[in-house]
Design an enzyme around this catalytic site. Structure first.
Site, PDB file in Angstrom:
ATOM      1  N   ILE A  77       0.868  -1.182   0.000  1.00  0.00           N
ATOM      2  CA  ILE A  77       0.000   0.000   0.000  1.00  0.00           C
ATOM      3  C   ILE A  77       0.902   1.228   0.000  1.00  0.00           C
ATOM      4  O   ILE A  77       1.814   1.329   0.831  1.00  0.00           O
ATOM      5  CB  ILE A  77      -0.867   0.052   1.282  1.00  0.00           C
ATOM      6  N   CYS A  78       0.640   2.164  -0.906  1.00  0.00           N
ATOM      7  CA  CYS A  78       1.414   3.416  -0.926  1.00  0.00           C
ATOM      8  C   CYS A  78       1.211   4.135   0.417  1.00  0.00           C
ATOM      9  O   CYS A  78       0.082   4.394   0.833  1.00  0.00           O
ATOM     10  CB  CYS A  78       0.937   4.304  -2.066  1.00  0.00           C
ATOM     11  N   ILE A  79       2.297   4.458   1.057  1.00  0.00           N
ATOM     12  CA  ILE A  79       2.208   4.983   2.424  1.00  0.00           C
ATOM     13  C   ILE A  79       1.565   6.378   2.467  1.00  0.00           C
ATOM     14  O   ILE A  79       0.838   6.703   3.406  1.00  0.00           O
ATOM     15  CB  ILE A  79       3.603   4.959   3.093  1.00  0.00           C
ATOM     16  N   ALA A  82      -2.065   5.829   1.972  1.00  0.00           N
ATOM     17  CA  ALA A  82      -2.583   5.150   3.169  1.00  0.00           C
ATOM     18  C   ALA A  82      -2.936   6.161   4.258  1.00  0.00           C
ATOM     19  O   ALA A  82      -3.948   6.020   4.940  1.00  0.00           O
ATOM     20  CB  ALA A  82      -1.563   4.147   3.686  1.00  0.00           C
TER      21      ALA A  82
END
Lengths: 131, 131
Positions: A77-79, A82
């Site tokens: 998941i792209c932080i 997120a």
């Protein structure tokens, strides 16, 4: 052939995660390898572990988890996305524990992981036009 | 070296894609991918000289507007991407013409691509990501 997938859509309002999941299953069943699945933008919601199993969105997330377990997939998941989607890891110290919302089997990472996937994969396939 | 084309298809207002796109472009360039950025459909609006958030009437709060003007001066931001190793910024001529935008309204740094040139760039790329 080595594939990586980019998923832009959220599971509760887009067909993209389910389509990506079916594509991933087919890729693996035909003997190709899946290097990474990168959940980006609204797609970060796919990493929400708090969505109910009774909901369609929850089922898609469980499907991803099951597939990842079977094939040791890298679900990222792209932080940055997120943070906006309320997906966070559990953090704790001696004072207290902050409950995380990240679903099991997913991990948070930066855009470097997307660049790495582009370098290592023969095909980078995106699902759900970003909106 | 793998090559990637990042396609910008949406305007900067009404969605959160502008920042995601810029972050992705920088990440890809830092990881030594050959990066080209194409502007097509409503994405051409992002390159207009002098376009800022306040000119779109998005934010009427004075302090927020000043802050966001810096963040949302798109054409300048995209020009600066060349410093990060982005090889080319190109605009779909047809998309611009359909929106009555002329060459003089874009920064000088961009390349003007007709449909044939645009397709050529896409076919030459190893990967394409759309925002």
């Amino acid at each position: 052939m080595v594939f990586s997938l980019v998923v832009y859509g959220a599971p509760h309002c887009s067909q993209a995660p389910l389509t990506a999941f079916r594509f991933a299953s087919s890729v693996l069943s035909q003997g190709h390898s899946l290097y990474r699945v990168f959940f980006f933008h609204a797609g970060a919601s796919n990493g929400l572990g708090t969505i109910s199993d009774d909901d369609e969105a929850g089922k898609v997330i469980r499907d991803w988890q099951s597939l990842a377990e079977q094939h040791s997939l890298d679900l990222v998941i792209c932080i940055g996305s997120a943070q906006r989607a309320g997906v966070k890891e559990q953090t704790g110290d001696s004072v207290g524990l902050q409950q995380g919302t990240l679903a099991k089997g997913f991990q948070l990472a930066g855009l470097g992981q997307l660049a790495d996937a582009a370098i290592k994969s023969d095909r980078l396939v995106s699902f759900g036009i970003a909106s | 070296m793998k090559s990637i084309v990042i396609l910008i298809t949406r305007p900067a207002i009404g969605n959160g894609l502008y920042k995601e796109a810029v972050d992705t472009i920088v990440s890809m360039a830092i990881f030594n991918l050959s990066v080209k950025v194409g502007f097509v459909q409503d994405g051409v609006f992002q390159l207009l000289n002098g376009f800022t958030n306040s000119s779109a009437g998005v934010d009427t709060n004075e302090s927020n507007r000043d802050r966001r003007n810096i963040q949302k001066r798109q054409s300048t931001t995209f020009e600066e991407l060349k410093e990060y190793g982005v090889e080319e910024l190109f605009v779909d001529q047809q998309s611009a013409a359909l929106r009555n935008i002329e060459v003089s309204q874009f920064p000088q740094i961009i390349t003007w691509a007709d449909t044939k040139d645009f397709k050529k760039r896409l076919s030459e790329a190893d990967h394409i990501l759309t925002f």
